[in-house]
Scaffold this motif. Structure first.
Motif, PDB file in Angstrom:
ATOM      1  N   ALA A  59       0.827  -1.213   0.000  1.00  0.00           N
ATOM      2  CA  ALA A  59       0.000   0.000   0.000  1.00  0.00           C
ATOM      3  C   ALA A  59       0.863   1.267   0.000  1.00  0.00           C
ATOM      4  CB  ALA A  59      -0.915  -0.005   1.211  1.00  0.00           C
ATOM      5  N   SER A  62       3.911   3.164  -4.774  1.00  0.00           N
ATOM      6  CA  SER A  62       3.028   3.753  -5.784  1.00  0.00           C
ATOM      7  C   SER A  62       2.456   2.633  -6.649  1.00  0.00           C
ATOM      8  CB  SER A  62       3.794   4.757  -6.652  1.00  0.00           C
ATOM      9  OG  SER A  62       4.881   4.111  -7.278  1.00  0.00           O
ATOM     10  N   ALA A  63       1.230   2.817  -7.081  1.00  0.00           N
ATOM     11  CA  ALA A  63       0.553   1.789  -7.870  1.00  0.00           C
ATOM     12  C   ALA A  63       1.217   1.663  -9.235  1.00  0.00           C
ATOM     13  CB  ALA A  63      -0.919   2.148  -8.029  1.00  0.00           C
ATOM     14  N   GLU A  66      -1.454   2.248 -15.091  1.00  0.00           N
ATOM     15  CA  GLU A  66      -2.581   1.581 -15.752  1.00  0.00           C
ATOM     16  C   GLU A  66      -2.249   1.272 -17.208  1.00  0.00           C
ATOM     17  OE1 GLU A  66      -5.587   0.636 -14.466  1.00  0.00           O
ATOM     18  OE2 GLU A  66      -4.799   1.167 -12.497  1.00  0.00           O
ATOM     19  N   GLU A  93       8.826  -2.986 -10.065  1.00  0.00           N
ATOM     20  CA  GLU A  93       7.862  -4.089 -10.180  1.00  0.00           C
ATOM     21  C   GLU A  93       8.308  -5.289  -9.348  1.00  0.00           C
ATOM     22  OE1 GLU A  93       4.420  -6.090 -11.349  1.00  0.00           O
ATOM     23  OE2 GLU A  93       4.961  -3.981 -11.325  1.00  0.00           O
ATOM     24  N   ARG A  96       7.618  -4.562  -5.723  1.00  0.00           N
ATOM     25  CA  ARG A  96       6.188  -4.685  -5.439  1.00  0.00           C
ATOM     26  C   ARG A  96       5.789  -6.157  -5.310  1.00  0.00           C
ATOM     27  NH1 ARG A  96       1.242  -4.964  -7.958  1.00  0.00           N
ATOM     28  NH2 ARG A  96       2.171  -5.450  -9.955  1.00  0.00           N
TER      29      ARG A  96
END
Length: 195
Positions: A59, A62-63, A66, A93, A96
């Motif tokens: 969380a 950063s996401a 998209e 990546e 994450r």
């Protein structure tokens, strides 16, 4: 020979000079000493401690984007400047994914620990209950054997005399038999001193 005069003093060390003194390289020791002196100048001042680092979670990252534009590999037609962009995105990546996997592993280990704890608690409770039932059964059997007396009665204690000592025997009514005191030896090991 001339005497040392004001002209022989370096300009930066001369108190009349308006020049700033030379800055020296700061060592870690002198830096800490400086901070401590600053703290002691005003002891009533509150300390500002740095916040503890929070553990990184998925969380907190950063996401992922998209829509990824200009998708290419590390060598497929990429210029020399694009390689670092690719490496940075790949590193983000992988970080994450690693954090997601560690969270899943932590949840599994917590779940197994909780199951083991519940199982141990259940076994302890079963054993406690079994011992309680056994004690009650023993207590009830003792109460019935004694002629149906109250269950709060304490079992009679036998003689507290040491083995091999002489004790007096009394008859059943609690008095001495015919006014005499009979002696009985309690079985046990007896040591005789030989002269």
């Amino acid at each position: 020979m001339s005497e040392p005069g004001p002209e022989s003093i370096p300009t930066s060390a001369d108190p009349r000079s308006k020049r700033p003194t030379k800055r020296r390289a700061v060592t870690p020791h002198s830096e800490v000493a400086n901070e401590i002196q600053t703290l002691f100048k005003d002891p009533s001042k509150d300390l500002q401690l740095p916040n503890a680092l929070k553990p990184r979670t998925v969380a907190s990252l950063s996401a992922p984007p998209e829509i990824v534009t200009n998708v290419q590999g590390s060598s497929a037609g990429a210029g020399s400047g694009e390689f670092h962009v690719y490496k940075a995105s790949r590193r983000r990546e992988y970080e994450r994914l690693r954090l997601m996997q560690s969270e899943v592993d932590n949840e599994k280990s917590d779940e197994t620990w909780e199951k083991e704890r519940q199982e141990a608690k259940r076994k302890d409770d079963e054993k406690t209950e079994k011992n309680r039932r056994r004690r009650e059964k023993k207590k009830n059997a003792r109460g019935k054997k004694g002629g149906g007396g109250d269950q709060n009665d304490v079992a009679p204690v036998k003689s507290a005399a040491a083995p091999g000592s002489m004790i007096t025997m009394e008859d059943q009514d609690g008095g001495a038999a015919d006014g005499q005191v009979a002696q009985q030896e309690v079985p046990g090991v007896i040591f005789h001193d030989e002269d």
